[in-house]
Scaffold this active site. Structure first.
Site, short mmCIF file in Angstrom:
data_model
loop_
_atom_site.label_atom_id
_atom_site.label_comp_id
_atom_site.label_asym_id
_atom_site.label_seq_id
_atom_site.Cartn_x
_atom_site.Cartn_y
_atom_site.Cartn_z
N ILE A 93 24.22 29.29 48.98
CA ILE A 93 24.59 29.52 47.57
C ILE A 93 25.64 30.62 47.50
O ILE A 93 25.85 31.35 48.48
CB ILE A 93 23.37 29.98 46.72
CG1 ILE A 93 22.74 31.27 47.32
CG2 ILE A 93 22.33 28.88 46.62
CD1 ILE A 93 21.75 31.95 46.37
N ASP A 96 28.93 35.30 43.42
CA ASP A 96 30.12 36.13 43.60
C ASP A 96 30.22 37.25 42.57
O ASP A 96 29.79 37.11 41.42
CB ASP A 96 31.39 35.27 43.48
CG ASP A 96 31.53 34.26 44.61
OD1 ASP A 96 30.71 34.30 45.54
OD2 ASP A 96 32.48 33.46 44.57
N GLN A 149 36.35 37.88 51.76
CA GLN A 149 36.90 37.34 50.50
C GLN A 149 36.56 38.30 49.37
O GLN A 149 35.39 38.69 49.23
CB GLN A 149 36.30 35.95 50.22
CG GLN A 149 36.52 35.41 48.81
CD GLN A 149 38.00 35.22 48.46
OE1 GLN A 149 38.80 34.74 49.28
NE2 GLN A 149 38.39 35.63 47.25
N TYR A 155 28.06 37.06 50.39
CA TYR A 155 28.26 35.75 51.05
C TYR A 155 28.94 35.93 52.42
O TYR A 155 28.51 35.33 53.42
CB TYR A 155 29.12 34.90 50.12
CG TYR A 155 29.36 33.47 50.53
CD1 TYR A 155 28.44 32.47 50.21
CD2 TYR A 155 30.52 33.10 51.21
CE1 TYR A 155 28.68 31.14 50.55
CE2 TYR A 155 30.76 31.78 51.55
CZ TYR A 155 29.85 30.80 51.23
OH TYR A 155 30.09 29.49 51.57
N TYR A 187 37.93 26.04 52.21
CA TYR A 187 37.61 25.62 50.84
C TYR A 187 37.58 24.08 50.76
O TYR A 187 38.58 23.42 50.99
CB TYR A 187 38.63 26.21 49.86
CG TYR A 187 38.35 27.67 49.57
CD1 TYR A 187 37.80 28.06 48.36
CD2 TYR A 187 38.62 28.65 50.52
CE1 TYR A 187 37.51 29.40 48.09
CE2 TYR A 187 38.34 29.99 50.27
CZ TYR A 187 37.79 30.35 49.06
OH TYR A 187 37.50 31.68 48.81
N1 CAA Z 1 42.44 40.65 45.44
C1 CAA Z 1 42.62 41.81 44.77
N2 CAA Z 1 42.20 42.02 43.52
C2 CAA Z 1 41.56 41.02 42.92
C3 CAA Z 1 41.33 39.78 43.55
C4 CAA Z 1 41.82 39.62 44.85
N3 CAA Z 1 41.64 38.47 45.52
N4 CAA Z 1 40.66 38.98 42.69
C5 CAA Z 1 40.47 39.70 41.55
N5 CAA Z 1 41.02 40.92 41.70
C6 CAA Z 1 41.07 42.00 40.71
C7 CAA Z 1 41.70 41.55 39.41
O1 CAA Z 1 43.10 41.65 39.48
C8 CAA Z 1 41.13 42.56 38.42
O2 CAA Z 1 41.80 43.78 38.56
P1 CAA Z 1 41.96 44.82 37.31
O3 CAA Z 1 40.56 45.16 36.90
O4 CAA Z 1 42.72 45.96 37.90
O5 CAA Z 1 42.70 44.04 36.27
C9 CAA Z 1 39.73 42.74 38.94
O6 CAA Z 1 39.74 42.33 40.33
C10 CAA Z 1 38.76 41.85 38.21
O7 CAA Z 1 37.50 42.31 38.52
P2 CAA Z 1 36.22 41.77 37.76
O8 CAA Z 1 35.02 42.37 38.40
O9 CAA Z 1 36.41 41.91 36.27
O10 CAA Z 1 36.34 40.28 38.21
P3 CAA Z 1 35.97 38.96 37.52
O11 CAA Z 1 34.62 39.02 36.94
O12 CAA Z 1 37.10 38.52 36.68
O13 CAA Z 1 35.92 37.97 38.81
C11 CAA Z 1 35.38 37.25 40.99
C12 CAA Z 1 35.62 38.45 40.11
C13 CAA Z 1 34.13 36.48 40.50
C14 CAA Z 1 35.11 37.73 42.41
C15 CAA Z 1 36.60 36.34 40.93
O14 CAA Z 1 37.72 37.08 41.34
C16 CAA Z 1 36.47 35.12 41.84
O15 CAA Z 1 35.83 34.14 41.48
N6 CAA Z 1 37.12 35.17 43.00
C17 CAA Z 1 37.06 34.07 43.98
C18 CAA Z 1 35.86 34.25 44.86
C19 CAA Z 1 35.82 33.11 45.83
O16 CAA Z 1 36.80 32.73 46.45
N7 CAA Z 1 34.64 32.55 46.00
C20 CAA Z 1 34.48 31.42 46.89
C21 CAA Z 1 33.46 30.51 46.29
S1 CAA Z 1 33.39 28.97 47.17
C22 CAA Z 1 32.73 29.36 48.63
O17 CAA Z 1 32.25 30.43 48.88
C23 CAA Z 1 32.75 28.27 49.67
C24 CAA Z 1 33.38 28.75 50.91
O18 CAA Z 1 32.66 29.00 51.87
C25 CAA Z 1 34.84 28.87 50.99
#
Ligand code: CAA
Length: 248
Positions: A93, A96, A149, A155, A187
């Protein structure tokens, strides 16, 4: 009759996107596939859909986060189907979120479902594999366990932990005909990845050299290989299937 008909493969988290593809591809090769589930209604719906597609899978209830629950499930599988020859630790699961906001529950749930599960399931089947002199443990990890990530400290820690487990156990059982390997998908087009916000997901896809998500079948094909006699010399390995997203 295909020789694989005698071999039993247990797939955890079988009803998900990658799990379903693994079940089907192993069945296509003649393995007897048993599917683990936690939610009965979802599992029955899945079983019916598989039946409609020509696959007859026995389903077994078990909470992979519980050592006792998995023990009961494995005993039932052994009594009704036979000992497990191939274990695919696929249940997983995501919860994130940035570490600064991560709750202890978000941490624990991911660690127990994605990593404790590997201990719980493997511990209950490995003894008989060693006794029989054949076995395959295949741990479905992630590219994010290899490279990290943003938003996935829980995770990534669990998925990286899986491979530490793989390497150590591989050494312990290598001379008993049992191989232990990790498969690290990038992904893949599953519900888990589709749950990531579209805008973020598109940015991620843009960073994948192959420029698309992977398919569950591309992962399942590698599981078939790792299950086979042809992979008998591969153990303790981490097979990356990520469209070039992480090369090292
Ligand atoms: N690098 C740097 N900064 C980042 C970033 C990154 N990759 N992603 C987000 N940020 C920053 C934003 O710019 C923002 O900055 P400011 O506050 O300065 O504006 C801040 O982080 C946002 O933080 P929040 O805590 O408010 O974030 P959020 O609630 O909007 O979302 C998150 C955070 C849920 C982690 C979202 O960024 C996300 O979904 N990221 C992708 C995570 C991901 O790839 N998950 C994989 C799932 S699938 C899987 O896991 C299968 C597999 O094995 C591949």
């Amino acid at each position: 009759m295909d020789k694989n008909n005698k071999l039993v493969a247990l797939v955890t988290g079988a009803t998900g996107g990658i799990g379903s593809a693994i079940c089907k591809k192993l069945a296509d090769q003649g393995y007897t596939v048993v599917a683990n589930y936690r939610n009965l209604a979802k599992a029955q719906e899945w079983q019916n859909a598989m039946k409609a597609a020509g696959y007859n899978f026995a389903i077994f209830e078990g909470d992979v986060t519980s050592y006792e629950s998995v023990g009961g499930m494995v005993a039932k599988i052994e009594a009704e189907v036979g000992s497990v020859d191939i274990l695919v630790n696929n249940a997983g699961i995501t919860k994130d979120g940035r570490f600064l906001k991560m709750s202890p529950e978000q941490w624990r749930e991911v660690m127990s479902t994605n990593l404790d599960s590997v201990f719980n399931c493997t511990r209950h089947v490995i003894g008989k594999m060693v006794e029989r002199g054949f076995g395959r443990i295949i741990n479905i990890s992630s590219v994010n366990g290899q490279r990290g990530q943003f938003g996935q400290t829980n995770y990534s820690a669990a998925k990286a932990g899986m491979h530490g487990f793989t390497k150590s156990l591989a050494m312990e059982v290598a001379d008993k005909g049992v191989t232990v390997n990790t498969l690290s998908p990038g992904y893949i087009g599953t519900d888990m990845v589709m749950a990531v916000k579209e805008e973020i997901r598109n940015q991620i896809i843009a960073g994948i050299p192959v420029k698309r998500l992977g398919t569950p079948d591309e992962i399942a094909s590698a599981v078939v290989y790792l299950s086979s006699d042809a992979a008998g010399f591969m153990t303790g390995a981490n097979l990356s299937i990520n469209g070039g997203q992480h090369v090292y």
